[in-house]
Design an enzyme around this catalytic site. Structure first.
Site, PDB file in Angstrom:
ATOM      1  N   HIS A 173       0.827  -1.207   0.000  1.00 63.46           N
ATOM      2  CA  HIS A 173       0.000   0.000   0.000  1.00 63.46           C
ATOM      3  C   HIS A 173       0.865   1.262   0.000  1.00 63.46           C
ATOM      4  O   HIS A 173       1.912   1.320   0.652  1.00 63.46           O
ATOM      5  CB  HIS A 173      -0.896   0.040   1.237  1.00 63.46           C
ATOM      6  CG  HIS A 173      -2.127  -0.801   1.123  1.00 63.46           C
ATOM      7  ND1 HIS A 173      -3.037  -0.668   0.101  1.00 63.46           N
ATOM      8  CD2 HIS A 173      -2.605  -1.793   1.925  1.00 63.46           C
ATOM      9  CE1 HIS A 173      -4.028  -1.529   0.268  1.00 63.46           C
ATOM     10  NE2 HIS A 173      -3.781  -2.234   1.366  1.00 63.46           N
ATOM     11  N   CYS A 229      -0.153   2.613  -4.596  1.00 65.78           N
ATOM     12  CA  CYS A 229      -0.869   3.845  -4.923  1.00 65.78           C
ATOM     13  C   CYS A 229       0.032   5.056  -4.643  1.00 65.78           C
ATOM     14  O   CYS A 229       0.867   5.021  -3.738  1.00 65.78           O
ATOM     15  CB  CYS A 229      -2.137   3.960  -4.083  1.00 65.78           C
ATOM     16  SG  CYS A 229      -3.397   2.739  -4.491  1.00 65.78           S
TER      17      CYS A 229
END
Length: 268
Positions: A173, A229
């Site tokens: 992440h 991301c």
């Protein structure tokens, strides 16, 4: 209150927590033993004894707190003094799946294994020069916590010299947080999320840049592959290549208005 001291060998910052029962601390990077002279918790003066063969006093040193120093998880050198560098090809491969949490991801560890296979089989990286950080590891230093990721990134560039090829791969992440030093055009810093990011915090792009980008000297190449991301500017580089689906691209100037240089020291 934590006491701060630099390692007597590699000069990495160390912390002695309050209430510690020993004035010795073992460096997590090079495993050298550093003595901390803390007047608040210093042991009593060493005992002096008379030698049986003379009337002169001889100092009896206190027993060493560590009999044998364990090998550093980020130094693959044989026993003895550590070498100046860790080899011309080395890599840090980090995969975070956040197993058994609401943030769980599938496939990250497989990404890491594929990247290691590529580096070893295609680009001839020695396995001993690749540090893998995944949740499958039993060694706590090999798990992708914030502390372990920081240590591994420092290891990656330590002692690098012209001709070296470095690789950093991250699968997990990524996020953003408010920029507090005014060096981001959009007002947000990009971040990577280690396994313990909810309690220990994220690793911010400013730190990543300072650790693995700015120190790169002439002749050293770093390839960073970030599968997360907000990863487009997570190395906090001075320029950004913006590309559309047709292959057309343009360069954007992301240099801070303060004039601080966010590039390397000559490396690529």
């Amino acid at each position: 209150m934590y006491m701060l001291v630099n390692c007597s060998n590699c000069h990495a910052p160390l912390q002695l927590p309050p209430g510690a029962t020993s004035n010795y601390i073992c460096c997590a990077i090079c495993h050298a033993i550093t003595y901390i002279a803390d007047p608040r918790s210093a042991p009593p003066p060493p005992a002096l004894s008379y030698s049986s063969s003379s009337h002169y006093r001889h100092y009896r040193p206190p027993p060493h707190p560590f009999r044998v120093a364990a090998p550093s998880p980020f130094n693959h050198a044989p026993p003895g003094p550590p070498p100046a560098v860790h080899g011309p090809k080395r890599a840090v491969i980090c995969a975070v799946s956040y197993k058994n949490t609401k943030n769980e991801l599938k496939g990250c560890i497989n990404d890491a294994k594929c990247m290691k296979y590529l580096l070893v089989e295609r680009f001839k990286f020695p396995e001993s020069s690749i540090v893998m950080l995944t949740e499958e590891e039993t060694d706590p230093y090999r798990r992708p916590t914030k502390s372990s990721m920081r240590l591994a990134l420092s290891w990656l560039v330590q002692g690098c010299r012209p001709g070296d090829s470095l690789v950093f791969h991250f699968s997990g992440h990524g996020s953003q947080q408010k920029d507090y030093n005014g060096d981001e055009l959009d007002g947000y810093d990009e971040t990577l999320c280690p396994t313990d990011f909810e309690t220990q915090g994220m690793i911010v792009d400013d730190e990543i840049n300072a650790v693995i980008v700015k120190p790169l000297p002439h002749g050293v190449k770093l390839h960073a592959i970030i599968d997360a991301c907000h990863s487009g500017t997570v190395l906090d580089l001075p320029f950004l290549c913006r590309m559309d689906r047709s292959g057309k691209y343009k360069w954007e100037d992301h240099r801070p208005r303060s004039g601080v240089w966010k590039g390397t020291s000559g490396g690529k």
